[in-house]
Design a protein around this motif. Structure first.
Motif, PDB file in Angstrom:
ATOM      1  N   ASN A 275     -45.605 -64.416 -89.419  1.00 47.05           N
ATOM      2  CA  ASN A 275     -47.078 -64.564 -88.954  1.00 47.05           C
ATOM      3  C   ASN A 275     -47.590 -65.365 -87.873  1.00 47.05           C
ATOM      4  OD1 ASN A 275     -47.133 -62.833 -91.158  1.00 47.05           O
ATOM      5  ND2 ASN A 275     -47.946 -64.390 -92.612  1.00 47.05           N
ATOM      6  N   PRO A 276     -47.064 -65.162 -86.805  1.00 47.07           N
ATOM      7  CA  PRO A 276     -47.357 -66.020 -85.442  1.00 47.07           C
ATOM      8  C   PRO A 276     -49.008 -66.296 -85.427  1.00 47.07           C
ATOM      9  CG  PRO A 276     -46.957 -63.722 -84.803  1.00 47.07           C
ATOM     10  CD  PRO A 276     -46.506 -63.882 -86.232  1.00 47.07           C
ATOM     11  N   GLY A 277     -49.323 -67.457 -85.090  1.00 50.49           N
ATOM     12  CA  GLY A 277     -50.743 -67.785 -84.869  1.00 50.49           C
ATOM     13  C   GLY A 277     -51.189 -67.679 -83.403  1.00 50.49           C
ATOM     14  N   TYR A 278     -50.614 -67.243 -82.457  1.00 46.43           N
ATOM     15  CA  TYR A 278     -51.004 -67.149 -81.277  1.00 46.43           C
ATOM     16  C   TYR A 278     -50.442 -65.811 -80.536  1.00 46.43           C
ATOM     17  CZ  TYR A 278     -51.441 -72.051 -82.263  1.00 46.43           C
ATOM     18  OH  TYR A 278     -51.755 -73.553 -82.739  1.00 46.43           O
ATOM     19  N   THR A 279     -50.817 -65.691 -79.343  1.00 50.88           N
ATOM     20  CA  THR A 279     -50.551 -64.367 -78.569  1.00 50.88           C
ATOM     21  C   THR A 279     -48.888 -64.369 -78.698  1.00 50.88           C
ATOM     22  OG1 THR A 279     -52.584 -64.308 -77.356  1.00 50.88           O
ATOM     23  CG2 THR A 279     -50.815 -63.096 -76.709  1.00 50.88           C
ATOM     24  N   LEU A 280     -48.472 -65.504 -78.271  1.00 46.61           N
ATOM     25  CA  LEU A 280     -46.901 -65.697 -78.197  1.00 46.61           C
ATOM     26  C   LEU A 280     -46.565 -67.417 -78.989  1.00 46.61           C
ATOM     27  CD1 LEU A 280     -43.893 -64.946 -77.591  1.00 46.61           C
ATOM     28  CD2 LEU A 280     -44.427 -66.069 -75.247  1.00 46.61           C
TER      29      LEU A 280
ATOM     30  N   ALA B 131     -45.994 -55.324 -88.291  1.00 52.69           N
ATOM     31  CA  ALA B 131     -45.456 -53.855 -87.632  1.00 52.69           C
ATOM     32  C   ALA B 131     -44.259 -53.753 -87.282  1.00 52.69           C
ATOM     33  CB  ALA B 131     -46.545 -53.765 -86.593  1.00 52.69           C
ATOM     34  N   PHE B 132     -43.475 -54.931 -86.685  1.00 53.61           N
ATOM     35  CA  PHE B 132     -42.174 -54.703 -86.354  1.00 53.61           C
ATOM     36  C   PHE B 132     -41.287 -55.859 -86.507  1.00 53.61           C
ATOM     37  CE2 PHE B 132     -38.782 -54.979 -83.072  1.00 53.61           C
ATOM     38  CZ  PHE B 132     -37.941 -53.740 -83.448  1.00 53.61           C
ATOM     39  N   GLN B 133     -40.332 -55.924 -87.196  1.00 61.19           N
ATOM     40  CA  GLN B 133     -39.566 -57.238 -87.540  1.00 61.19           C
ATOM     41  C   GLN B 133     -37.946 -57.166 -87.283  1.00 61.19           C
ATOM     42  OE1 GLN B 133     -41.013 -57.095 -91.665  1.00 61.19           O
ATOM     43  NE2 GLN B 133     -41.536 -59.498 -91.345  1.00 61.19           N
TER      44      GLN B 133
ATOM     45  N   THR C 110     -34.616 -63.955 -92.643  1.00 61.06           N
ATOM     46  CA  THR C 110     -35.531 -64.766 -92.050  1.00 61.06           C
ATOM     47  C   THR C 110     -35.874 -64.032 -90.669  1.00 61.06           C
ATOM     48  OG1 THR C 110     -34.592 -66.604 -92.916  1.00 61.06           O
ATOM     49  CG2 THR C 110     -35.974 -66.959 -90.985  1.00 61.06           C
ATOM     50  N   ASN C 111     -37.145 -63.958 -90.466  1.00 62.08           N
ATOM     51  CA  ASN C 111     -37.593 -63.417 -89.339  1.00 62.08           C
ATOM     52  C   ASN C 111     -37.030 -64.006 -87.941  1.00 62.08           C
ATOM     53  OD1 ASN C 111     -39.067 -61.422 -90.516  1.00 62.08           O
ATOM     54  ND2 ASN C 111     -41.033 -62.275 -89.910  1.00 62.08           N
ATOM     55  N   VAL C 112     -36.391 -63.236 -87.010  1.00 61.99           N
ATOM     56  CA  VAL C 112     -36.066 -63.762 -85.834  1.00 61.99           C
ATOM     57  C   VAL C 112     -37.270 -63.400 -84.810  1.00 61.99           C
ATOM     58  CG1 VAL C 112     -34.421 -63.640 -83.912  1.00 61.99           C
ATOM     59  CG2 VAL C 112     -33.598 -63.787 -86.219  1.00 61.99           C
ATOM     60  N   LEU C 113     -37.669 -62.028 -84.973  1.00 56.03           N
ATOM     61  CA  LEU C 113     -38.750 -61.595 -84.161  1.00 56.03           C
ATOM     62  C   LEU C 113     -39.896 -60.679 -85.003  1.00 56.03           C
ATOM     63  CD1 LEU C 113     -39.965 -60.800 -81.231  1.00 56.03           C
ATOM     64  CD2 LEU C 113     -38.476 -58.795 -81.292  1.00 56.03           C
ATOM     65  N   GLN C 114     -40.873 -60.951 -84.836  1.00 54.96           N
ATOM     66  CA  GLN C 114     -42.184 -60.367 -85.425  1.00 54.96           C
ATOM     67  C   GLN C 114     -43.097 -60.122 -84.525  1.00 54.96           C
ATOM     68  OE1 GLN C 114     -43.037 -61.572 -89.399  1.00 54.96           O
ATOM     69  NE2 GLN C 114     -45.371 -61.327 -88.764  1.00 54.96           N
ATOM     70  N   VAL C 115     -43.586 -58.398 -84.546  1.00 56.18           N
ATOM     71  CA  VAL C 115     -44.943 -58.050 -83.687  1.00 56.18           C
ATOM     72  C   VAL C 115     -46.179 -57.807 -84.695  1.00 56.18           C
ATOM     73  CG1 VAL C 115     -45.523 -56.492 -82.329  1.00 56.18           C
ATOM     74  CG2 VAL C 115     -43.103 -57.180 -81.919  1.00 56.18           C
ATOM     75  N   ASP C 116     -47.041 -58.422 -84.611  1.00 55.94           N
ATOM     76  CA  ASP C 116     -48.156 -58.331 -85.206  1.00 55.94           C
ATOM     77  C   ASP C 116     -49.117 -57.100 -84.464  1.00 55.94           C
ATOM     78  OD1 ASP C 116     -50.872 -58.695 -86.327  1.00 55.94           O
ATOM     79  OD2 ASP C 116     -50.718 -60.930 -86.247  1.00 55.94           O
ATOM     80  N   THR C 117     -49.411 -56.101 -84.649  1.00 51.50           N
ATOM     81  CA  THR C 117     -50.264 -55.379 -84.121  1.00 51.50           C
ATOM     82  C   THR C 117     -51.670 -55.431 -84.622  1.00 51.50           C
ATOM     83  OG1 THR C 117     -50.044 -53.443 -85.711  1.00 51.50           O
ATOM     84  CG2 THR C 117     -48.400 -53.579 -83.683  1.00 51.50           C
ATOM     85  N   GLN C 118     -51.907 -56.085 -85.556  1.00 52.05           N
ATOM     86  CA  GLN C 118     -53.296 -56.272 -86.093  1.00 52.05           C
ATOM     87  C   GLN C 118     -54.083 -57.394 -85.249  1.00 52.05           C
ATOM     88  OE1 GLN C 118     -54.130 -56.657 -90.478  1.00 52.05           O
ATOM     89  NE2 GLN C 118     -54.977 -58.757 -89.999  1.00 52.05           N
ATOM     90  N   ASN C 119     -53.235 -58.469 -84.766  1.00 56.80           N
ATOM     91  CA  ASN C 119     -53.871 -59.366 -83.986  1.00 56.80           C
ATOM     92  C   ASN C 119     -53.246 -59.516 -82.525  1.00 56.80           C
ATOM     93  OD1 ASN C 119     -55.515 -60.593 -86.225  1.00 56.80           O
ATOM     94  ND2 ASN C 119     -53.578 -61.051 -87.005  1.00 56.80           N
TER      95      ASN C 119
END
Length: 211
Positions: A95-100, A68-70, A77-86
């Motif tokens: 694709n972070p696997g945890y809340t943070l 959703a936001f990168q 290369t991703n420095v910050l990624q926001v996943d609004t699906q999870n």
């Protein structure tokens, strides 16, 4: 000085300089209106809102997605990624696997500090109550040690490979040391020269030696 806020007169375009579809909108307003800048893409619910009064800055995708936001470096290369699906945030990870999830090459991946005269603290809380709150110490992705609060609110330190708690301190301070395998040196107290002052042997009937 310019007559217009945006002047495209000197530019050459193969098509329209600015083209908007029927569902699109770009708005730039002064502080007397509801938004300073409001950008809407082809989907009317896909929005980037800047300076929208008390709401501040909002990035709102049309549908919840992993990317959703990168924020990327010059190499993509991703420095910050926001996943609004999870509902996850990743720093230095795709694709972070945890809340943070924070991944970095530095020796220290995070620091929590306090300013002024305030005490520094990190809180791990299970809001539902009656559950464990713990830290996991891993080696190459495999948990080796656990430290935290048990479901009965006692403190514990455990070797994950051993299958049980090594140290437990109850809520009234009762302390238990437990070896997963009986040993002649199950518990020792040594002086500065590494000479045993106290030794507990849990093999056989059990022995305690002093000096």
């Amino acid at each position: 000085s310019h007559t217009y806020g945006i002047d495209l007169q000197s530019a050459t375009f193969s098509g329209a300089a600015i083209r908007m579809g029927s569902t699109q909108a770009i708005a730039a307003r002064n502080n007397a209106n509801s938004a300073d800048i409001n950008l809407v893409t082809t989907n009317a619910t896909d929005q980037l809102l800047l300076g929208t009064g008390a709401s501040g800055t909002i990035v709102k995708p049309a549908a919840n997605i992993i990317t959703a936001f990168q924020v990327q470096n010059t190499g993509g290369t991703n420095v910050l990624q926001v996943d609004t699906q999870n509902s996850r945030v990743g720093v230095g990870v795709t694709n972070p696997g945890y809340t943070l999830e924070v991944v970095g090459a530095a020796a220290v991946q995070g620091r929590f500090g306090s300013t002024g005269a305030n005490s520094g603290a990190v809180i791990i809380d299970n809001a539902a109550g009656g559950q464990q709150a713990k830290l996991l110490l891993q080696d190459a992705g495999t948990t080796k040690w656990e430290i935290g609060k048990q479901t009965d609110n006692s403190f514990y330190l455990a070797n994950s490979a051993g299958g049980g708690d090594s140290l437990t301190i109850s809520t009234i301070g009762a302390t238990t040391f437990k070896n997963q395998t009986n040993s002649a040196t199950a518990f020792r107290v040594q002086n500065a020269g590494s000479t045993a002052i106290l030794n507990v042997d849990t093999t056989g009937t059990g022995r305690v030696s002093v000096g």
